[in-house]
Motif scaffolding. Structure first.
Motif, mmCIF file in Angstrom:
data_model
loop_
_atom_site.group_PDB
_atom_site.id
_atom_site.type_symbol
_atom_site.label_atom_id
_atom_site.label_comp_id
_atom_site.label_asym_id
_atom_site.label_seq_id
_atom_site.Cartn_x
_atom_site.Cartn_y
_atom_site.Cartn_z
ATOM 1 N N TYR A 102 0.937 -1.055 -0.078
ATOM 2 C CA TYR A 102 0.051 0.327 0.369
ATOM 3 C C TYR A 102 1.023 1.260 -0.009
ATOM 4 N N ILE A 103 0.798 2.811 -1.285
ATOM 5 C CA ILE A 103 0.939 3.855 -0.821
ATOM 6 C C ILE A 103 -0.054 4.676 -0.551
ATOM 7 N N PRO A 104 0.715 5.350 0.879
ATOM 8 C CA PRO A 104 -0.394 5.916 0.673
ATOM 9 C C PRO A 104 -0.230 7.533 0.235
ATOM 10 N N TYR A 105 -1.898 7.943 -0.396
ATOM 11 C CA TYR A 105 -2.197 9.452 -1.197
ATOM 12 C C TYR A 105 -1.221 10.287 -0.645
ATOM 13 N N GLU A 106 -0.477 11.304 -2.047
ATOM 14 C CA GLU A 106 -0.002 12.414 -1.279
ATOM 15 C C GLU A 106 -0.857 13.582 -2.371
ATOM 16 N N GLU A 107 -0.775 14.438 -1.833
ATOM 17 C CA GLU A 107 -1.545 15.521 -2.021
ATOM 18 C C GLU A 107 0.099 16.331 -2.881
ATOM 19 N N PRO A 108 -0.487 16.245 -4.374
ATOM 20 C CA PRO A 108 0.300 16.575 -5.015
ATOM 21 C C PRO A 108 1.057 18.509 -4.472
#
Length: 154
Positions: A102-108
């Motif tokens: 799982y790769i957490p979502y990072e805000e661009p």
């Protein structure tokens, strides 16, 4: 008139070379290319296999599989081999869903504001023809107006 006649004669000669070739597969025995598994070519005497080919001189190039009956009378088109069928199937999905991948979502990050130089470059890039036209007009006026004043100032 003669030039037109020569052009027509050359066109006739050129188009004669484009006539369809004779059927190269006419001398081969019936059923040499199984219509369920392959397609016989009329001009080259080859059998284009739909799936795979079995025989010593099968050719595989550019995604096609075929054999020429004249070179390999023992070759035959066959169903897709077990190894090729297994290669086409997607790998089984992993049952372990414990979150390791799982790769957490990072805000661009927002793009930074362009600098003054970048803004000027983009403006010149978008309106270069207009800027060149105005510059050319100003140069002409700078040369012509003083010359006119000097001519009529006497």
């Amino acid at each position: 008139m003669r030039a037109t006649l020569h052009i027509v004669a050359l066109a006739a000669l050129a188009s004669a070379g484009m006539a369809p070739a004779e059927d190269a597969a006419a001398d081969f025995p019936a059923g040499w290319c199984d219509v369920k598994l392959g397609t016989a070519t009329r001009t080259t005497g080859e059998c284009m296999c739909k799936h795979d080919c079995a025989g010593p001189r099968c050719e595989r190039q550019q995604g096609f599989v075929w054999y020429a009956y004249a070179k390999c009378p023992t070759c035959r088109c066959v169903e897709k081999s077990a190894a090729a069928a297994a290669a086409d199937e997607p790998p089984p999905a992993a049952d372990d869903d414990d979150g390791e991948d799982y790769i957490p979502y990072e805000e661009p990050e927002p793009e930074p504001e362009p600098t003054l130089g970048e803004t000027i470059y983009e403006f010149v890039d978008e309106h270069g023809e207009k800027i060149l036209g105005v510059f050319f007009t100003l140069v002409l006026l700078a040369l012509m107006v003083p010359a006119l004043f000097m001519t009529y100032a006497k």
